[in-house]
Design an enzyme around this catalytic site. Structure first.
Site, short mmCIF file in Angstrom:
data_model
loop_
_atom_site.label_atom_id
_atom_site.label_comp_id
_atom_site.label_asym_id
_atom_site.label_seq_id
_atom_site.Cartn_x
_atom_site.Cartn_y
_atom_site.Cartn_z
N HIS A 58 -7.13 -5.80 -0.70
CA HIS A 58 -5.99 -4.92 -0.47
C HIS A 58 -4.97 -5.54 0.48
CE1 HIS A 58 -3.86 -1.17 -0.48
NE2 HIS A 58 -3.94 -1.04 0.82
N ASP A 102 -9.02 -5.58 -4.96
CA ASP A 102 -8.59 -4.46 -4.12
C ASP A 102 -9.41 -3.22 -4.46
OD1 ASP A 102 -7.30 -2.51 -2.66
OD2 ASP A 102 -5.29 -3.00 -3.38
N SER A 141 0.84 -1.19 0.00
CA SER A 141 0.00 0.00 0.00
C SER A 141 0.88 1.24 0.00
CB SER A 141 -0.95 -0.04 1.20
OG SER A 141 -1.94 0.95 1.07
#
Length: 650
Positions: free
Chosen positions: A627, A595, A507
């Site tokens: 995610h 995601d 991320s």
């Protein structure tokens, strides 16, 4: 009673199992644990989604899944007392399994259980777009609160919940026959809730006769309501709406009128309490209702704290901040039962273990007892680094901030040229790498790598000023912080090999990983990124947290924002894609097809740029994962491929 989760690679699933402990207190001093009896064998919890004990400790409610059906079971000392097939009753949708299950015993024989479900959608509206709450909460749209009357076997959906909020985090108020809950506002449209403590919400009181009232302020974000043992006082966490998606929160108290027990901490002094950054445990009050216990981040550590209701004085209940040679770097409070605290302790070389201790009286310290040592500990060396930015890297709006990092490495030098280093960067960005057990770090160290985990400015545990300093500075301040931490580690530890450096992260950690190999192309030799942000401008219309996309770039968010050339240009300039032409290090990308926080097309964008330039790149695609890439098979695949990639290129 302790519940654990363990990964089973044979079944490709996570198993839940329980342990039972018996503690014998001193007959003359009930706060002195005389004996800890060894537990029996662990027991698997097959199919259990949720469970909770009643306040009288005589009953246990369980929501169990069997195939496509969900059952509510009530167990007592003699066995299964009641079982309801919730699916067959057809009164509400599926019970949410990402919250705890409040249970109440009232009116002697009338037993009620509070459930969370989803409303049914009419088949004639099947094609109408239905908003949900984003990443990891897909299809969770309009939850309802249900009360189960086990005496008559009836389920009722509680009415009078405002139509413009989604209820959750509900708890019984036994004395007043009411339910407190948090309501998240829908309008004008929903934003992702997962990992976001900045969503507009309010605290409500719903009486069982149908009267509902809002009891908190307007335009705030609230969470974690917790009633005192006598039911007279409610505490909860409160923060601002929008801005950083995770931030320092205040701890507010409501008993007739509302007051603040703990305020937001802007800039803590070294060794001081740094603020509240994480959820309160479901049981956090002392037996007399005068103290509240919780755990929170403090710089690179995690500690357990107690706040006195009268004096508002905060005390650390561990030795985390005074003894740097301690065994455990992280203390996380699980529960408080009749002043007995249960905490989970760990360190980078020691997996989680349970410890217990009674709340101390004035001027006393806690006597902690370990219930069971970990099966094994590891011969790793770990140290905490305090890092100060150079004068040209200081933030002019928030000057004088520092940050930290944790270095974990093998205890013995395995190669004459030094130990290869993996720079591990957390996501968020407003989260933290505490000095705790991390299986990825442990696996890498076991295979001969040193791992540097960096808590750049903007990480939790360093005060609200640190969090705010990153707003508008992503892609520059955080990148320089990671590089500064790496240089500090190399300077302080000559056993590290400066010519064999790699960077990994997910991320925002993936965002920084790709920035580093683009901005310092001759410094790093490999990169592995999970669901990275690559182009903030193209991400704007596909993320479930569009507010953060504006905020991180330094722009004010409102629901009616329309992108302008200025905002899109600023987002692009802060993105790793602008440095893609300079990337030399081989890149491994791991993307979740479902995601919703960071679209997988972000990673694909970098993949195509690198492929077109002949740069070494490999992409792993997980169509059923989101995610967090949290499926067991996905985690195994990602770790093994990361290790092979690092080994090949270092």
């Amino acid at each position: 009673h302790a519940e654990w989760i363990q990964t089973d690679l044979v079944r490709n699933s996570r198993l839940r199992y329980s342990q039972q402990w018996t503690l014998i207190a001193d007959s003359n001093n009930h706060k002195n644990i005389r004996t800890v009896l060894p537990p029996g064998p662990c027991s698997p919890l097959s199919g259990e989604l949720l469970s909770e004990l009643s306040p009288t400790r005589g009953l246990r409610a369980v929501v169990r899944e069997t195939g496509s059906q969900q059952l509510l079971e009530i167990w007592d000392r003699h066995g299964l007392r009641k079982s309801l097939n919730l699916s067959a009753l057809n009164i509400h949708g599926r019970v949410y399994d990402d919250i705890r299950l409040p249970v109440l015993v009232r009116k002697h024989t009338l037993i009620s259980s509070l459930l969370y479900g989803d409303v049914f959608v009419s088949t004639q509206d099947r094609s109408v777009y239905c908003e949900d709450w984003g990443e990891a909460l897909t299809s969770k749209s309009v939850p309802v609160l249900c009360v189960v009357d086990l005496h008559h076997g009836e389920i009722d959906v509680l009415q009078s919940v405002p139509q413009d909020v989604s209820p959750g985090q509900a708890l019984w108020a036994p004395c007043s026959q009411a339910v407190f809950f948090v309501g998240w506002y829908h309008e004008p449209f929903r934003l992702g809730l997962k990992f976001c403590s900045n969503r507009r919400s309010a605290l409500f009181r719903l009486s069982l006769d149908g009267h509902c009232e809002c009891i908190s302020g307007d335009n705030l974000s609230v969470s974690c309501p917790r009633l005192s043992p006598d039911g007279s006082t409610l505490i909860y966490l409160q923060g601002s709406v929008f801005g950083p998606h995770n931030q320092c929160l205040s701890l507010d108290l409501k008993s007739g009128k509302t007051s603040t027990m703990l305020d937001v901490v802007s800039r803590p002094q070294t060794g001081d309490f740094a603020g509240v950054y994480e959820a309160l445990p479901s049981h956090c009050w002392s037996a007399d209702g005068e103290k509240v216990v919780f755990s929170s981040a403090v710089r690179n550590w995690k500690d357990v704290f107690m706040v006195d209701r009268g004096t508002k004085k905060v005390s650390s209940l561990s030795d985390n901040l005074s003894d740097l040679s301690k065994v455990y770097g992280s203390w996380k409070l699980l529960t408080v039962q009749r002043d007995l605290m249960v905490v989970c302790c760990s360190s980078p070389n020691s997996p989680p273990t349970l410890r217990v201790g009674f709340l101390p009286s004035a001027d006393e310290t806690v006597t902690w007892r370990t219930l069971q040592q970990p099966v094994t500990t590891f011969d790793y060396l770990w140290t905490v680094l305090d890092v100060t930015p150079t004068s040209d890297e200081d933030n002019l709006r928030y000057p004088g901030l520092d940050f930290g990092a944790i270095l974990v490495k093998p205890s013995h030098l395995l190669c004459e040229t030094g130990t290869p280093v993996v720079v591990f960067i957390h996501g968020g960005p407003h989260s933290q790498f505490p000095v705790e057990w991390n299986s990825t770090t442990a696996g890498l160290v076991e295979l001969g790598f040193a791992v540097l985990m960096v808590n750049y400015r903007g990480s939790t545990g360093f005060g609200q000023d640190s969090i705010l300093s990153l707003i508008g500075q992503v892609g520059s301040q955080d990148v320089k912080d990671v590089q500064r931490a790496v240089m500090a580690a190399l300077q302080n530890d000559k056993t590290l090999d400066p010519k064999r450096l790699a960077v990994i992260g997910g991320s925002h950690g993936g965002f920084l990983s790709c920035h580093l190999i683009g901005q310092y192309p001759d410094f790093y030799r490999a990169c592995a990124a999970r669901n990275p942000v690559i182009n903030a401008a193209t991400l704007l219309g596909t993320s479930d947290i569009v507010d953060w996309r504006y905020t991180s770039a330094g722009f004010q968010f409102s629901y009616d924002n329309i992108p302008t050339a200025e905002t899109l240009a600023a987002m692009l300039l802060k993105s790793p894609i602008t440095h893609a032409a300079q990337i030399k290090a081989p890149v491994l990308l791991m993307l979740g097809g479902k995601d919703r926080r960071v679209s997988p097309h972000q990673g694909l964008e970098l993949y195509k740029v690198l492929k077109s330039r002949g740069s070494p790149v490999r992409l792993l695609w997980f169509p059923e994962d989101g995610h967090s890439l949290s499926r067991v098979d996905t985690q195994v695949d990602c770790f093994l491929n990361t290790v092979l990639w690092l080994t090949q290129h270092l």
